[in-house]
Design an enzyme around this catalytic site. Structure first.
Site, PDB file in Angstrom:
ATOM      1  CG  ASP A 301      70.477  71.389  18.417  1.00  0.00           C
ATOM      2  OD1 ASP A 301      70.562  72.387  19.233  1.00  0.00           O
ATOM      3  OD2 ASP A 301      69.280  71.309  17.423  1.00  0.00           O
ATOM      4  CE  LYS A 328      70.520  75.893  19.855  1.00  0.00           C
ATOM      5  NZ  LYS A 328      69.944  75.654  18.422  1.00  0.00           N
ATOM      6  NE  ARG A 332      69.828  72.471  24.449  1.00  0.00           N
ATOM      7  CZ  ARG A 332      69.194  72.125  23.433  1.00  0.00           C
ATOM      8  NH1 ARG A 332      69.952  72.188  22.045  1.00  0.00           N
ATOM      9  NH2 ARG A 332      68.308  71.878  23.474  1.00  0.00           N
ATOM     10  CE  LYS A 399      62.115  71.553  22.642  1.00  0.00           C
ATOM     11  NZ  LYS A 399      61.019  72.476  22.640  1.00  0.00           N
TER      12      LYS A 399
END
Length: 421
Positions: A301, A328, A332, A399
């Site tokens: 991440d 994801k 990404r 988010k």
């Protein structure tokens, strides 16, 4: 020294909500993350008949060890992967018919390994559209338990959902894992399950790794949510970018659950000065950013954070073993590469790697975010040294960090929106 208060961890908040809902008694969660994902999770619990009372700084959840408090429900999971993957597993432990759907973005993300595993455990689960994706319906009648094999090479959340279900089964659960990505997130799960009274063991042999979960149920408690280490990575990267910058994040120290705090070890290898104590982590610029090759499988991440920082290193930055970042909120790996190229930075990519060579990013450029909060927050780091960067969807940070732009905007003067001790 600038001190930044980072909101609570999304990963820890989601797990804590599941465990609290499954526990005997009322759990109080202190400093939970308040964001689109976690509010969606809480609303999903409410739709399933769990009582969730939210007040500033604390959420109170009345547990229902027997499962949802309603015999039928429709749950909308928004964009939240934890909501979309954890709540069907929780619902399976109860009795009733529970329908789940999600945003178009979340519908694209894979769910198959988890739903296949639930079916192997006897759960009557049906996909309403594309197999292995939302929407789905769970016709629940409890879960007996047993043994199964799982490929968690795309997402550790499949394994987490099954492990958290384990104590709610009649006979317990044994999950043998053939592949696993983002293992530190599983360690978060195990530690939190144990803190709510679960008994979990791990065995490694020639077949792979097997997790055994006893049918103990869970016990309610008061649980404090630690700051989000993935979110902290943007502030740590900004400090390493310098010159003369230093940032301390309290609440993330040597005892932190989240593996993404290991991002500061990457910054240390690049030349930043890093200090981790029991109660905080500090990153200081030394004026040097070295290139490196790094495997980020376990902290993927934070891959976009490093990619956005990489052009300012004195040599190539190669990030390896991050194939799972392609599934994801967006791909990404390609999103980072495309945006860096638009900024004039030399980039090459492969199936599971990206290499960024030193360059001087040039604006004005509008970053294509693909609705992904981590693309926005990562390229905010690049923007510290690149005038003219804008975002096509800056609001998608809601988010996980709705106030990100105001807080990170303080880095223009490095501290206008932070607090100084």
């Amino acid at each position: 020294m600038t001190v930044i208060d980072i909101p609570g961890s999304k990963s820890v908040t989601a797990r804590a909500l599941f465990l609290a809902a499954a526990a005997e008694g009322t759990t109080t969660l202190l400093r939970p993350l308040v964001s689109d994902d976690t509010e969606g999770f809480a609303e999903g619990l409410a739709a399933l008949g769990y009582a969730v009372r939210r007040e500033p700084g604390a959420w109170h959840v009345e547990g229902r060890p027997a499962g949802p408090g309603t015999a039928e429900a429709d749950v909308y999971c928004r964009d939240g992967a934890t909501t979309a993957r954890f709540l069907p597993a929780l619902a399976a432990a109860g009795r009733g018919t529970f329908r789940f759907d999600a945003s178009a973005q979340m519908r694209r993300r894979p769910l198959g390994p988890l739903t296949t595993a639930l079916r192997e455990l006897g759960v009557d689960l049906r996909h309403g559209g594309k197999e292995g994706h939302h929407p789905l319906s769970v016709h629940a009648d409890g879960v007996r338990g047993g043994a199964l094999t799982l490929d968690a090479g795309q997402s550790s959340q499949y394994l987490t959902a099954l492990l958290m279900l384990g104590p709610l089964t009649a006979e317990g659960l044994a999950v043998t894992v053939t592949d696993l990505v983002s293992e530190p997130y599983v360690e978060i799960t195990l530690a939190m399950m144990r803190s709510f009274g679960a008994e979990v063991t791990r065995e490694d042999d020639e077949r792979g790794r097997t997790y055994r979960v006893a049918p103990t149920g869970y016990r309610a408690r008061t649980y404090a949510i630690e700051p989000d280490a993935s979110t902290a990575s943007y502030f740590f990267a900004a400090a390493a970018l310098g010159p003369g910058r230093s940032v301390t994040v309290p609440g993330l120290g040597t005892g932190a659950l989240q593996g993404d705090l290991a991002f500061v070890d990457v910054l240390r290898r690049m030349g930043a000065d890093v200090e981790v104590t029991d109660g905080a982590t500090t990153v200081r610029s030394t004026g040097t950013l070295r290139g490196l090759t790094v495997n980020m499988r376990d902290i993927s991440d934070t891959m976009p954070t490093l990619a956005a920082l990489a052009p300012f290193a004195d040599g190539p930055v190669r990030i390896e073993d991050v194939a799972n970042t392609r599934v994801k909120e967006c791909d990404r790996l390609d999103a980072c590469a495309d945006n860096l190229r638009r900024l004039g930075v030399p980039v090459t990519t492969g199936p599971d790697w990206i290499e960024i060579r030193p360059g001087t990013p040039a604006g004005p450029v509008e970053i294509a975010t693909h609705g992904d909060h981590r693309i926005v927050m990562s390229f905010a780091v690049t923007a510290l040294r690149t005038p003219g960067i804008t975002f096509d969807d800056p609001g998608c940070v809601k988010k996980t960090f709705p106030d990100f732009h105001r807080v990170f905007g303080g880095f223009g003067t490095f501290g206008a929106f932070a607090r100084t001790p």
